[in-house]
Design a protein around this motif. Structure first.
Motif, PDB file in Angstrom:
ATOM      1  N   ASP A  95      -3.737   1.128   6.282  1.00  0.00           N
ATOM      2  CA  ASP A  95      -2.530   1.286   5.469  1.00  0.00           C
ATOM      3  C   ASP A  95      -1.342   1.383   6.406  1.00  0.00           C
ATOM      4  O   ASP A  95      -1.315   2.228   7.300  1.00  0.00           O
TER       5      ASP A  95
ATOM      6  N   LYS B 204      -6.103   2.165  -7.522  1.00  0.00           N
ATOM      7  CA  LYS B 204      -5.519   3.483  -7.345  1.00  0.00           C
ATOM      8  C   LYS B 204      -6.584   4.563  -7.488  1.00  0.00           C
ATOM      9  O   LYS B 204      -7.504   4.430  -8.286  1.00  0.00           O
TER      10      LYS B 204
ATOM     11  N   MET C 262       0.848  -1.180   0.000  1.00  0.00           N
ATOM     12  CA  MET C 262       0.000   0.000   0.000  1.00  0.00           C
ATOM     13  C   MET C 262       0.884   1.230   0.000  1.00  0.00           C
ATOM     14  O   MET C 262       1.982   1.204   0.529  1.00  0.00           O
TER      15      MET C 262
ATOM     16  N   THR D 188      -3.216  -3.432  -9.078  1.00  0.00           N
ATOM     17  CA  THR D 188      -3.241  -2.407  -8.040  1.00  0.00           C
ATOM     18  C   THR D 188      -4.470  -1.530  -8.212  1.00  0.00           C
ATOM     19  O   THR D 188      -4.838  -1.176  -9.331  1.00  0.00           O
TER      20      THR D 188
ATOM     21  N   PHE E 136      -3.942   7.222  -3.335  1.00  0.00           N
ATOM     22  CA  PHE E 136      -3.942   5.971  -2.588  1.00  0.00           C
ATOM     23  C   PHE E 136      -3.714   4.816  -3.565  1.00  0.00           C
ATOM     24  O   PHE E 136      -4.370   4.749  -4.607  1.00  0.00           O
ATOM     25  N   SER E 137      -2.777   3.927  -3.243  1.00  0.00           N
ATOM     26  CA  SER E 137      -2.515   2.740  -4.067  1.00  0.00           C
ATOM     27  C   SER E 137      -2.585   1.503  -3.185  1.00  0.00           C
ATOM     28  O   SER E 137      -1.925   1.442  -2.154  1.00  0.00           O
ATOM     29  N   VAL E 138      -3.381   0.529  -3.617  1.00  0.00           N
ATOM     30  CA  VAL E 138      -3.565  -0.697  -2.844  1.00  0.00           C
ATOM     31  C   VAL E 138      -3.349  -1.901  -3.764  1.00  0.00           C
ATOM     32  O   VAL E 138      -4.143  -2.135  -4.675  1.00  0.00           O
TER      33      VAL E 138
ATOM     34  N   VAL F 275     -11.641   3.818  -0.503  1.00  0.00           N
ATOM     35  CA  VAL F 275     -11.036   4.469   0.657  1.00  0.00           C
ATOM     36  C   VAL F 275     -12.162   5.258   1.328  1.00  0.00           C
ATOM     37  O   VAL F 275     -12.927   5.953   0.668  1.00  0.00           O
TER      38      VAL F 275
ATOM     39  N   TYR G  33      -9.162   1.500   4.289  1.00  0.00           N
ATOM     40  CA  TYR G  33      -9.578   0.939   3.008  1.00  0.00           C
ATOM     41  C   TYR G  33     -10.663  -0.087   3.258  1.00  0.00           C
ATOM     42  O   TYR G  33     -10.689  -0.741   4.298  1.00  0.00           O
TER      43      TYR G  33
END
Length: 98
Positions: free
Chosen positions: A77, A53, A1, A51, A18-20, A30, A68
């Motif tokens: 995160d 985003k 993350m 990913t 935000f990147s997951v 989110v 998240y």
């Protein structure tokens, strides 16, 4: 993350990306104090590499609690600036300090 912050010079706003990484997930959102914890307000887009985003414009000089929602499960995160206990959730939320 990952969390990336980009402050704008022209106004008191920070673009927060935000990147997951969640290849197996169907949906990631989110949620936080900036969107009334609405699970549909800030859904992240899935990229070809798996990913999720998304970018949110947030007012600078504030703190925001967030988490998240990955396929209905709440996840923190590990790169959050801090953590704050939330009695309502019975868990800690990540904190963004801008």
């Amino acid at each position: 993350m990952a969390i990336k912050k980009q402050y704008l010079k022209s106004k008191p706003v920070c673009k927060v990306t935000f990147s997951v990484p969640a290849e197996e997930a169907k949906s990631v959102a989110v949620v936080g104090s900036f969107n009334e914890w609405n699970t549909e307000a800030t859904e992240l887009k899935k990229l070809k590499n798996g990913t999720f985003k998304g970018t949110v414009d947030l007012e600078s000089d504030n703190s925001y609690e967030f988490r998240y929602v990955v396929d209905g499960k709440y996840v923190n995160d590990e790169q959050a600036d801090a953590y704050a206990w939330n009695d309502y959730a019975g868990a800690e939320n990540g904190v963004l300090n801008l």
